[in-house]
Design a protein around this motif. Structure first.
Motif, mmCIF file in Angstrom:
data_model
loop_
_atom_site.group_PDB
_atom_site.id
_atom_site.type_symbol
_atom_site.label_atom_id
_atom_site.label_comp_id
_atom_site.label_asym_id
_atom_site.label_seq_id
_atom_site.Cartn_x
_atom_site.Cartn_y
_atom_site.Cartn_z
ATOM 1 N N SER A 162 0.833 -1.196 0.000
ATOM 2 C CA SER A 162 0.000 0.000 0.000
ATOM 3 C C SER A 162 0.868 1.246 0.000
ATOM 4 N N ARG A 163 0.623 2.128 -0.963
ATOM 5 C CA ARG A 163 1.400 3.369 -1.079
ATOM 6 C C ARG A 163 0.962 4.354 -0.006
ATOM 7 N N MET A 164 1.913 5.141 0.486
ATOM 8 C CA MET A 164 1.621 6.172 1.475
ATOM 9 C C MET A 164 1.106 7.431 0.791
ATOM 10 N N VAL A 165 0.100 8.067 1.392
ATOM 11 C CA VAL A 165 -0.465 9.302 0.842
ATOM 12 C C VAL A 165 -0.653 10.307 1.965
ATOM 13 N N LEU A 166 -0.576 11.597 1.616
ATOM 14 C CA LEU A 166 -0.891 12.682 2.546
ATOM 15 C C LEU A 166 -2.315 13.121 2.283
ATOM 16 N N VAL A 167 -3.119 13.232 3.344
ATOM 17 C CA VAL A 167 -4.530 13.559 3.180
ATOM 18 C C VAL A 167 -4.952 14.609 4.204
ATOM 19 N N ALA A 168 -6.003 15.336 3.846
ATOM 20 C CA ALA A 168 -6.610 16.315 4.750
ATOM 21 C C ALA A 168 -8.063 16.466 4.355
ATOM 22 N N SER A 169 -8.859 17.006 5.265
ATOM 23 C CA SER A 169 -10.276 17.205 4.959
ATOM 24 C C SER A 169 -10.457 18.486 4.144
ATOM 25 N N GLY A 235 -8.612 18.270 11.715
ATOM 26 C CA GLY A 235 -7.533 18.590 12.641
ATOM 27 C C GLY A 235 -6.178 18.805 12.017
ATOM 28 N N GLY A 236 -5.998 18.435 10.747
ATOM 29 C CA GLY A 236 -4.695 18.635 10.128
ATOM 30 C C GLY A 236 -4.461 17.686 8.969
ATOM 31 N N ILE A 237 -3.182 17.554 8.609
ATOM 32 C CA ILE A 237 -2.765 16.703 7.486
ATOM 33 C C ILE A 237 -2.163 15.424 8.056
ATOM 34 N N ALA A 238 -2.581 14.278 7.508
ATOM 35 C CA ALA A 238 -2.115 12.984 7.994
ATOM 36 C C ALA A 238 -1.440 12.222 6.870
ATOM 37 N N ARG A 239 -0.591 11.292 7.258
ATOM 38 C CA ARG A 239 0.095 10.414 6.299
ATOM 39 C C ARG A 239 -0.330 8.975 6.586
ATOM 40 N N HIS A 240 -0.991 8.358 5.606
ATOM 41 C CA HIS A 240 -1.577 7.034 5.797
ATOM 42 C C HIS A 240 -1.241 6.123 4.628
ATOM 43 N N GLY A 241 -1.331 4.809 4.885
ATOM 44 C CA GLY A 241 -1.361 3.864 3.788
ATOM 45 C C GLY A 241 -2.656 4.057 3.017
ATOM 46 N N ARG A 242 -2.580 3.950 1.688
ATOM 47 C CA ARG A 242 -3.756 4.250 0.879
ATOM 48 C C ARG A 242 -4.932 3.324 1.202
ATOM 49 N N PHE A 243 -4.643 2.087 1.614
ATOM 50 C CA PHE A 243 -5.729 1.167 1.936
ATOM 51 C C PHE A 243 -6.611 1.723 3.055
ATOM 52 N N HIS A 244 -6.001 2.514 3.949
ATOM 53 C CA HIS A 244 -6.715 3.008 5.126
ATOM 54 C C HIS A 244 -7.675 4.139 4.783
ATOM 55 N N VAL A 245 -7.372 4.914 3.765
ATOM 56 C CA VAL A 245 -8.176 6.113 3.463
ATOM 57 C C VAL A 245 -8.809 6.057 2.083
ATOM 58 N N ALA A 246 -8.768 4.908 1.417
ATOM 59 C CA ALA A 246 -9.295 4.813 0.051
ATOM 60 C C ALA A 246 -10.771 5.201 -0.005
ATOM 61 N N ALA A 247 -11.576 4.725 0.943
ATOM 62 C CA ALA A 247 -13.003 5.060 0.936
ATOM 63 C C ALA A 247 -13.226 6.538 1.224
ATOM 64 N N ASP A 248 -12.409 7.124 2.087
ATOM 65 C CA ASP A 248 -12.533 8.553 2.401
ATOM 66 C C ASP A 248 -12.190 9.403 1.187
ATOM 67 N N LEU A 249 -11.173 8.997 0.442
ATOM 68 C CA LEU A 249 -10.812 9.725 -0.774
ATOM 69 C C LEU A 249 -11.918 9.601 -1.819
ATOM 70 N N GLY A 252 -14.942 11.734 -0.663
ATOM 71 C CA GLY A 252 -14.717 13.163 -0.473
ATOM 72 C C GLY A 252 -14.523 13.604 0.956
ATOM 73 N N ARG A 253 -14.465 12.667 1.896
ATOM 74 C CA ARG A 253 -14.204 13.074 3.287
ATOM 75 C C ARG A 253 -12.771 13.568 3.450
ATOM 76 N N LEU A 254 -11.871 13.024 2.643
ATOM 77 C CA LEU A 254 -10.469 13.451 2.622
ATOM 78 C C LEU A 254 -10.039 13.653 1.183
ATOM 79 N N VAL A 255 -9.034 14.493 0.988
ATOM 80 C CA VAL A 255 -8.444 14.683 -0.339
ATOM 81 C C VAL A 255 -6.929 14.536 -0.206
#
Length: 298
Positions: A162-169, A235-249, A252-255
């Motif tokens: 899983s690739r790492m991505v930076l995300v925020a709301s 609350g800020g910008i997070a760095r996650h594995g893409r598997f963790h935030v794929a549904a949020d991306l 539209g909950r995260l970009v």
């Protein structure tokens, strides 16, 4: 002759029934025989298991601890015995699985019903924790690990990467602005992890080479799920594995931010299990199921 298992079973019956007389009736023994069993057990252990009065009987602290441990061991023995000679009839018995909170909630729980439908004789005990546990101590059959592998005593089956991505709301970016370059993060709240294996710098691809930039922020979470929820809350910008935030991306909950500077780094995901020669059918079935059914976003 030493009949310690009989003494243990008698003690568990007393703990379950609440009295020597009731346990004696359930076991078809005399109350004096039950009392002798408890006496032998206490003498061998060197502790008092039961506190007796003329009207009541209660477990001591040592007694309660011993009851809990013995009940778990007896259940394990029953599980082992019930599984012997049953390979031809398919997977069966209790399967203990350990995974991180993020992987469990985002990847395992959505597909577990399919596994249980496919294997009706298997019961799954799923424990989610971001602490790295010892499979032997926790009596887990399978553990899902994200990142480098350290325990060479176990077999490992790679499930994906899983690739790492930076995300925020969207709300956070509307309030604080969208970073255009990695150095812009100095003016942002970077959400970080509090466990020991976390790092306080993030990877970026700048000028054709990978660099690490230190980040800072005023929030630390003890799990990936905590940090994810904080990012969704603005609350800020997070760095996650893409598997963790794929549904949020997707929803539209995260970009994603600073995607043009992604270093392309990520984490391998493995299923770890015992290195014993004869693998239990239920463990083998679950590993095969994950290999076939698990879909990890790249």
């Amino acid at each position: 002759m030493d009949n310690r298992f009989g003494d243990i079973e008698t003690f568990l019956a007393v703990a379950r029934e609440g009295s020597l007389a009731a346990a004696a009736k359930a076991l078809r023994l005399t109350p004096s025989a039950v009392s002798r069993c408890i006496g032998r057990l206490e003498q061998r252990l060197g502790v008092t298991l039961l506190r007796r009065t003329t009207r009541s009987l209660a477990l001591t602290v040592d007694g309660a601890t011993y009851r809990d441990r013995m009940m778990a061991l007896m259940a394990e023995m029953a599980d082992v015995e019930s599984g012997l000679g049953q390979e031809d009839s398919g997977p069966r018995g209790l399967l203990r699985v350990n995974a991180s909170v993020s992987f469990g909630t985002q990847c395992l729980l959505p597909i577990l019903p399919h596994f249980l439908e496919r294997h009706p004789a298997v019961t799954v005990d799923l424990a989610l924790s971001d602490a790295v546990v010892d499979l032997v101590e926790e009596r887990a059959d399978i553990a899902i690990r994200i990142g480098p592998l350290r325990d060479t005593r176990l077999r490992a089956k790679k499930l994906g990467h899983s690739r790492m991505v930076l995300v925020a709301s969207p709300a956070y970016l509307a309030r604080r602005g969208t970073p255009e370059r990695p150095e812009d993060l100095d003016r942002h709240e970077c959400l970080q992890f509090s466990f020991r294996r976390s790092v306080d710098s993030w990877h970026f691809r700048i000028g054709g080479r990978t660099v690490q930039r230190p980040v800072q922020g005023r929030f630390f979470g003890n799990s990936g799920e905590v940090v994810r929820q904080m990012a969704i809350a603005g609350g800020g910008i997070a760095r996650h594995g893409r598997f963790h935030v794929a549904a949020d991306l997707r929803d539209g909950r995260l970009v994603e931010v600073l995607g043009d500077f992604s270093a392309g780094d990520g984490e391998d995901i493995h299923a770890l299990y015992s290195a014993q020669d004869r693998l239990a059918a239920r463990v083998r079935a679950f590993v095969d199921f994950l290999d076939d059914e698990l879909e990890l976003p790249s």
